[in-house]
Write a protein that holds these residues in place. Sequence first.
Motif, PDB file in Angstrom:
ATOM      1  N   GLU A   1       0.604  -1.225  -0.017  1.00 43.18           N
ATOM      2  CA  GLU A   1       0.041   0.027  -0.160  1.00 43.18           C
ATOM      3  C   GLU A   1       0.878   1.298  -0.014  1.00 43.18           C
ATOM      4  O   GLU A   1       1.757   1.187   0.683  1.00 43.18           O
ATOM      5  N   ASN A   2       0.548   2.103  -1.053  1.00 48.54           N
ATOM      6  CA  ASN A   2       1.287   3.540  -0.919  1.00 48.54           C
ATOM      7  C   ASN A   2       2.526   3.435  -0.980  1.00 48.54           C
ATOM      8  O   ASN A   2       3.293   4.363  -0.350  1.00 48.54           O
ATOM      9  N   ASN A   3       3.286   2.472  -1.714  1.00 46.47           N
ATOM     10  CA  ASN A   3       4.759   2.676  -2.177  1.00 46.47           C
ATOM     11  C   ASN A   3       4.894   3.723  -3.040  1.00 46.47           C
ATOM     12  O   ASN A   3       4.195   3.592  -4.215  1.00 46.47           O
ATOM     13  N   HIS A   4       5.649   4.500  -3.141  1.00 42.25           N
ATOM     14  CA  HIS A   4       5.757   5.597  -3.694  1.00 42.25           C
ATOM     15  C   HIS A   4       6.197   5.455  -5.379  1.00 42.25           C
ATOM     16  O   HIS A   4       5.884   6.117  -6.032  1.00 42.25           O
ATOM     17  N   ARG A   5       6.942   4.494  -5.520  1.00 43.14           N
ATOM     18  CA  ARG A   5       7.351   4.058  -6.806  1.00 43.14           C
ATOM     19  C   ARG A   5       6.808   2.667  -7.270  1.00 43.14           C
ATOM     20  O   ARG A   5       5.969   2.743  -8.372  1.00 43.14           O
ATOM     21  N   TYR A   6       7.063   1.685  -6.673  1.00 41.61           N
ATOM     22  CA  TYR A   6       6.665   0.408  -6.922  1.00 41.61           C
ATOM     23  C   TYR A   6       6.246  -0.457  -5.629  1.00 41.61           C
ATOM     24  O   TYR A   6       7.082  -0.594  -4.744  1.00 41.61           O
ATOM     25  N   GLY A   7       5.151  -1.045  -5.746  1.00 38.01           N
ATOM     26  CA  GLY A   7       4.823  -1.928  -4.683  1.00 38.01           C
ATOM     27  C   GLY A   7       5.790  -3.273  -4.630  1.00 38.01           C
ATOM     28  O   GLY A   7       6.271  -3.588  -3.717  1.00 38.01           O
ATOM     29  N   ALA A   8       5.550  -3.872  -5.839  1.00 46.51           N
ATOM     30  CA  ALA A   8       6.729  -4.903  -6.022  1.00 46.51           C
ATOM     31  C   ALA A   8       7.216  -5.105  -7.294  1.00 46.51           C
ATOM     32  O   ALA A   8       6.715  -4.672  -8.263  1.00 46.51           O
TER      33      ALA A   8
ATOM     34  N   ARG B   1      -8.949  -3.406 -10.561  1.00 49.73           N
ATOM     35  CA  ARG B   1     -10.342  -2.835 -10.278  1.00 49.73           C
ATOM     36  C   ARG B   1      -9.962  -1.384  -9.893  1.00 49.73           C
ATOM     37  O   ARG B   1      -9.055  -0.969  -8.923  1.00 49.73           O
ATOM     38  N   GLY B   2     -10.454  -0.378 -10.594  1.00 52.48           N
ATOM     39  CA  GLY B   2     -10.538   0.992 -10.049  1.00 52.48           C
ATOM     40  C   GLY B   2      -8.958   1.761 -10.015  1.00 52.48           C
ATOM     41  O   GLY B   2      -8.639   2.409  -9.319  1.00 52.48           O
ATOM     42  N   ASN B   3      -8.328   1.165 -11.081  1.00 53.03           N
ATOM     43  CA  ASN B   3      -6.842   1.908 -11.323  1.00 53.03           C
ATOM     44  C   ASN B   3      -6.954   2.753 -12.292  1.00 53.03           C
ATOM     45  O   ASN B   3      -7.804   2.714 -13.203  1.00 53.03           O
ATOM     46  N   GLN B   4      -6.147   3.608 -12.441  1.00 50.64           N
ATOM     47  CA  GLN B   4      -6.034   4.776 -13.699  1.00 50.64           C
ATOM     48  C   GLN B   4      -5.674   3.836 -14.907  1.00 50.64           C
ATOM     49  O   GLN B   4      -6.172   3.972 -15.736  1.00 50.64           O
ATOM     50  N   THR B   5      -4.520   2.995 -14.592  1.00 52.19           N
ATOM     51  CA  THR B   5      -4.288   1.971 -15.637  1.00 52.19           C
ATOM     52  C   THR B   5      -4.114   0.524 -15.140  1.00 52.19           C
ATOM     53  O   THR B   5      -3.544   0.109 -14.116  1.00 52.19           O
TER      54      THR B   5
ATOM     55  N   ALA C   1      -7.027   0.780  -7.026  1.00 53.48           N
ATOM     56  CA  ALA C   1      -6.708   2.350  -6.688  1.00 53.48           C
ATOM     57  C   ALA C   1      -5.298   2.552  -6.939  1.00 53.48           C
ATOM     58  O   ALA C   1      -4.861   3.538  -6.298  1.00 53.48           O
ATOM     59  N   ASN C   2      -4.488   1.819  -7.902  1.00 54.34           N
ATOM     60  CA  ASN C   2      -3.078   2.217  -7.916  1.00 54.34           C
ATOM     61  C   ASN C   2      -3.135   3.222  -9.464  1.00 54.34           C
ATOM     62  O   ASN C   2      -4.086   3.072 -10.058  1.00 54.34           O
ATOM     63  N   GLU C   3      -2.055   3.847  -9.450  1.00 54.34           N
ATOM     64  CA  GLU C   3      -1.870   4.619 -10.754  1.00 54.34           C
ATOM     65  C   GLU C   3      -1.876   3.565 -11.912  1.00 54.34           C
ATOM     66  O   GLU C   3      -2.301   3.938 -13.168  1.00 54.34           O
ATOM     67  N   ILE C   4      -0.868   2.527 -11.806  1.00 54.00           N
ATOM     68  CA  ILE C   4      -0.708   1.494 -12.869  1.00 54.00           C
ATOM     69  C   ILE C   4      -0.989   0.075 -11.937  1.00 54.00           C
ATOM     70  O   ILE C   4      -0.177   0.303 -10.872  1.00 54.00           O
ATOM     71  N   ALA C   5      -1.781  -0.717 -12.288  1.00 54.80           N
ATOM     72  CA  ALA C   5      -1.733  -1.867 -11.297  1.00 54.80           C
ATOM     73  C   ALA C   5      -0.752  -2.797 -11.574  1.00 54.80           C
ATOM     74  O   ALA C   5       0.062  -3.224 -10.750  1.00 54.80           O
ATOM     75  N   ILE C   6      -0.393  -3.188 -12.765  1.00 54.28           N
ATOM     76  CA  ILE C   6       0.654  -4.067 -13.189  1.00 54.28           C
ATOM     77  C   ILE C   6       1.240  -3.580 -14.462  1.00 54.28           C
ATOM     78  O   ILE C   6       0.572  -3.071 -15.566  1.00 54.28           O
TER      79      ILE C   6
ATOM     80  N   PHE D   1      -2.561  -5.214  -3.682  1.00 57.43           N
ATOM     81  CA  PHE D   1      -1.822  -4.134  -4.233  1.00 57.43           C
ATOM     82  C   PHE D   1      -2.776  -2.740  -4.199  1.00 57.43           C
ATOM     83  O   PHE D   1      -3.613  -2.693  -5.170  1.00 57.43           O
ATOM     84  N   VAL D   2      -2.632  -1.954  -3.193  1.00 55.95           N
ATOM     85  CA  VAL D   2      -3.546  -0.725  -3.192  1.00 55.95           C
ATOM     86  C   VAL D   2      -2.882   0.678  -2.921  1.00 55.95           C
ATOM     87  O   VAL D   2      -1.995   0.782  -2.346  1.00 55.95           O
ATOM     88  N   LYS D   3      -3.214   1.403  -4.023  1.00 55.28           N
ATOM     89  CA  LYS D   3      -2.851   3.047  -3.744  1.00 55.28           C
ATOM     90  C   LYS D   3      -1.425   3.107  -3.971  1.00 55.28           C
ATOM     91  O   LYS D   3      -0.426   4.013  -3.524  1.00 55.28           O
ATOM     92  N   ASN D   4      -0.598   2.436  -4.903  1.00 56.88           N
ATOM     93  CA  ASN D   4       0.794   2.397  -5.244  1.00 56.88           C
ATOM     94  C   ASN D   4       0.853   3.042  -6.503  1.00 56.88           C
ATOM     95  O   ASN D   4       0.047   3.228  -7.255  1.00 56.88           O
ATOM     96  N   ALA D   5       2.040   3.804  -6.639  1.00 58.85           N
ATOM     97  CA  ALA D   5       2.293   4.489  -7.976  1.00 58.85           C
ATOM     98  C   ALA D   5       2.301   3.405  -9.113  1.00 58.85           C
ATOM     99  O   ALA D   5       1.511   3.445 -10.026  1.00 58.85           O
ATOM    100  N   THR D   6       2.776   2.375  -8.988  1.00 57.77           N
ATOM    101  CA  THR D   6       2.792   1.299  -9.655  1.00 57.77           C
ATOM    102  C   THR D   6       2.736  -0.169  -8.852  1.00 57.77           C
ATOM    103  O   THR D   6       3.645  -0.275  -7.757  1.00 57.77           O
ATOM    104  N   GLY D   7       1.847  -0.783  -8.764  1.00 56.97           N
ATOM    105  CA  GLY D   7       1.667  -1.955  -7.818  1.00 56.97           C
ATOM    106  C   GLY D   7       2.598  -2.972  -8.094  1.00 56.97           C
ATOM    107  O   GLY D   7       3.409  -3.287  -6.977  1.00 56.97           O
ATOM    108  N   LEU D   8       2.576  -3.370  -9.202  1.00 57.63           N
ATOM    109  CA  LEU D   8       3.546  -4.616  -9.512  1.00 57.63           C
ATOM    110  C   LEU D   8       4.356  -4.367 -11.259  1.00 57.63           C
ATOM    111  O   LEU D   8       3.402  -4.126 -11.833  1.00 57.63           O
ATOM    112  N   ILE D   9       5.778  -4.414 -11.065  1.00 57.87           N
ATOM    113  CA  ILE D   9       6.301  -4.387 -12.307  1.00 57.87           C
ATOM    114  C   ILE D   9       6.981  -5.545 -12.770  1.00 57.87           C
ATOM    115  O   ILE D   9       7.752  -5.898 -11.669  1.00 57.87           O
TER     116      ILE D   9
END
Lengths: 396, 362
Positions: A165-172, A233-237, A212-217, A187-195
Motif C-alpha cells: 500500500e502506498n509505495n511511492h514508486r513500486y509496490g513490488a 479494479r479502479g486503477n488509472q491503468t 486504486a493504483n496509478e498503474i496496477a501491473i 496492491f492498493v494505492k501504489n504508484a505502480t503496484g507490480l512491475i
Amino acid sequence: MRRCLFILLLLFGVQPASALVVDQDTLWTGERFFTEDVRVLSEVTLTVAPGSVIHFSGSRLEVSGRLLARDVEFSGENWGGLLLKGNDATTLLSDCVINGASTGLLVQGGAPRLERLTFSGNKVGLELRGKAAGKVSNCRFIDNSKVGLFLKDDSTTSVVGCWFENNHRYGAYLYHAQPKEFYDNVFVKNATGLIIAYHGTDPVVSNNRFEANEIAIQVDRAARPVIRDNLLRGNQTGLYVYRRSDPLVTGNRIEENRVGLLVAYSSYPQIEGNDFLANELALKLEFQSSLWETERGAEARIGETSARSAFAGQGMRSVTEDDRRAKGMAGAVKVVGNWWGDVGTAELVKIGPTGNPSFIHDGKDQATFVDVGETFPLDKVIFAPWSESAVTEVKP
Amino acid sequence: MNSKMIKYLYITLTLLSLGLLCACSPNGEGGLSGQMLFQDQPLASAQVEIYLKADKDRSVQPFAVVVTDVAGRYQVSLPQGSYFVIGKKRETTDDGRTRMLMAESPANPHQVAKGVSSIPSFNLHEMGREGLPMADAATGLSGQITYQGEPVSRAFVYIYTETDSGLVGPSYGEAVQSDKSGYFSIDLPAGRYSLVARKRVDGSRSGALSPGDLNAPYSGNPVKVRRGERLSLAEFSLAGVDAEIYAQRQADGVFAKTDTRLFGLVLDAEDQPVSDVYVFAYLDSRMVGKPVHMSVPTGEDGKFALYLSDGGTYYIGARSAFGGPLEPGEWVGTFDDQPDHRVAVTRGTETDLGSIIVKEFW
C-alpha cells in the motif's frame, strides 16, 4: 537529532552498545541502541525476545548465522537495515516491524522464513537477491519511498498473502526473478503496484487483487509473464504492457479502470479469456506499430541503452534482438475470446467483427502517429470472436 | 539459408575477422602475450578469452578472444586496464572421447599499460563433469584445520596448482570445506598442490578477508600426491587476520589519500545531494571493467573526494554500486564537462569537478 536520541535513551536507562561481533548464541531483550554494525557469525543464533525495540543509528545488523525474532521493532535513523547472508529456513522473522532504513531487510541468498512482517518508511522494504528461495507470507509493505518488495537476481522466493500500500514508486518489482508462487497479494494505492521487467522475468502471477493504483501491473522490457485470474479494479491503468513485452493475460477481471489495458511500443501480448467491465476505455494502443518495430525498434533500443546505461554502453544484462523479436507482427494485436460486458457485447453484435468499438482505441480511431518526423500506422485490434458471457467469477 | 541470411553471415564473419586481426595486431599500443600448455607441452588452437571481471560465472561475453598458434603462443592488443585471462580448448582424444581443457591464468588479473606484457605460461587442466579437475577416487589428501589448538569447522581449504597468484584469488583448482571436527578430505588427481585455508566470519567462500577471519597457507606447501595415495597432512593451523595490518592495507588500497585529488558533488536532477554513490576514474574512454581509482561513497551532503595516484587523463563516472551489470534502482551518471567524460589532471593538484548529475535507473 542523533545526539538528542542518544541522550534520551540514556535518560531512560538504555545502554548504548558499540561495535559488536556476536560469536555465541545470544538473547536480546528490551530496548537496544547500536551506533555501529552488529555482525552475527555463522553457526551463531541471535534471538530477539518479543516486545524488544532495536534501534540503529548509522549502522545495520548483519546475520550470517541465524536470527529468531518475533514481535520486534527494528528501526533507526540513517540506518542500513537487516542483512541476512545465506540464512536457511531456521531463520524466522515473524510479526516484526522494520522501518526507516535504506533497505529494511536484504536477503542475500538462502531461504529464511519471513512471516507477517511490516516494512514501512524504508527506501526499499525487502530485497531478495542471490538466488534467494523460501517464502514471504502475509507481510505488509507500506509507504516505502522506492520499492516495497524487490525480488531479483534469479531468486525464487514465493510471495503469498502480502499487502502493498502506498509505495511511492513500486509496490513490488520482479527483476530477473521467478517467484515460485505469487498469489493472494493485494496492491492498493501504489504508484505502480507490480512491475515485471526485463527479458527472462517470466513468473506466473495469479489470484491477486489490484485496486486504486496509478498503474496496477506494468510488464516492461521484453518480460513474458503469465498474468492469470487477477482482479484489477479502479486503477488509472489496469495493465500496462510496454516495450516489447508479450505476457499471457488470461482469466483476469479488469474493471472500472480509467484504461483497462494499455499496449505500447511493439508489445504483442496474448489477451484471451478475460472480463473487461465498466472501464472508461477498455483497451488502448499507444505508439504501437509493427512497421515502427520493423524499421525503428532495434535502433531505438540501442539508442536508449547507450544513453541510459552505466557510463558507456555497458548496460543491463544483455538481451539480443532475437530474444525480443515478436512471434508474429502483422499490424494487429489479437484480443480474442474476452467478455466486454453486456453493453460492450451488445455494441459488438451491432457493429460486427470489423467494426470500431467505442471502448477500444486503435488504428481505427487514430490512423497514425509521428516518430522523429516520420509517420507510422497505429496497429489495429482484432477482438473477434468474443465471449458471449463472463469468463471470471466475481470474488469478494 | 536464404540470400539475406548468407549476406548477414558474410558481413558478420568479415567483421569478426577484422576484429580478430585488430586484436592480434603486433603493432597495438598495449597488450598481452603468452603461451598455453597442457601437461607442460605447447597447446595449439586453444581459445584465449580476455575478461574484464573475475567472476567464475561470467554473464558477459569475453572482451576479446584469440587462438593460440602451433607453438601454443598468443598475443592480443588491449587498451590500458586490468584483465582476466582464461584458456579453453575442447578436443577429441585418440579414443574418441570429447574433453574440455581449461584454466585461468594463475597471475590474474593482468595489468596492461604501454607495450605488450608477457604472461607466464600456464597449464590447462582437463575438466570433469562438474567443471572440476578429473579426480581419482583412490588418490587425494585429508587433514584437520585448527585455530589455537581447537578444530575449526566450515573452513574452506583451497587447492592451488600454481603459486604465481600468491595463493589468493579465484584461480584455485578446487575447494573443500571442513566438517564439524575440522576435518576435510578431497579426491584429487596425482600432482603437486599448494593449500591455503580460510574461514570468514560471515561463512562465505570468497571475498576480501577482514579482522576476525582466519587464514593461513599450509606449512608443508607444496604437497605432492602420488597416484593411488591418500595423503594425510600434518596439522593445518590458522591465524587470525590482524586488525592493524588490515587497516594499513585498506589505507594503502583504492581509498588511499594522495596529493592528487578530484572533488565535487553528486546531485540528482533537482540539484539535491545524493548519498551512497561511488565516483570512479578510468583510464580507458569506454569506462568498462575495473576502474583505476574509486571514491568512498558520498555522504548525505553528496560530497565526494577521489584520490589519484598520478596525473593524466581520466574518465569519470558515478554509480551507487560497483561491479556487475547495472540494476534497477541504481543511481548512475557521468562527469559531463566533456562529451567523453574526460578530465585532465596534473599531479599534485586538487581539481573541483563541480557537480556530477546522477539519475535513478529503473
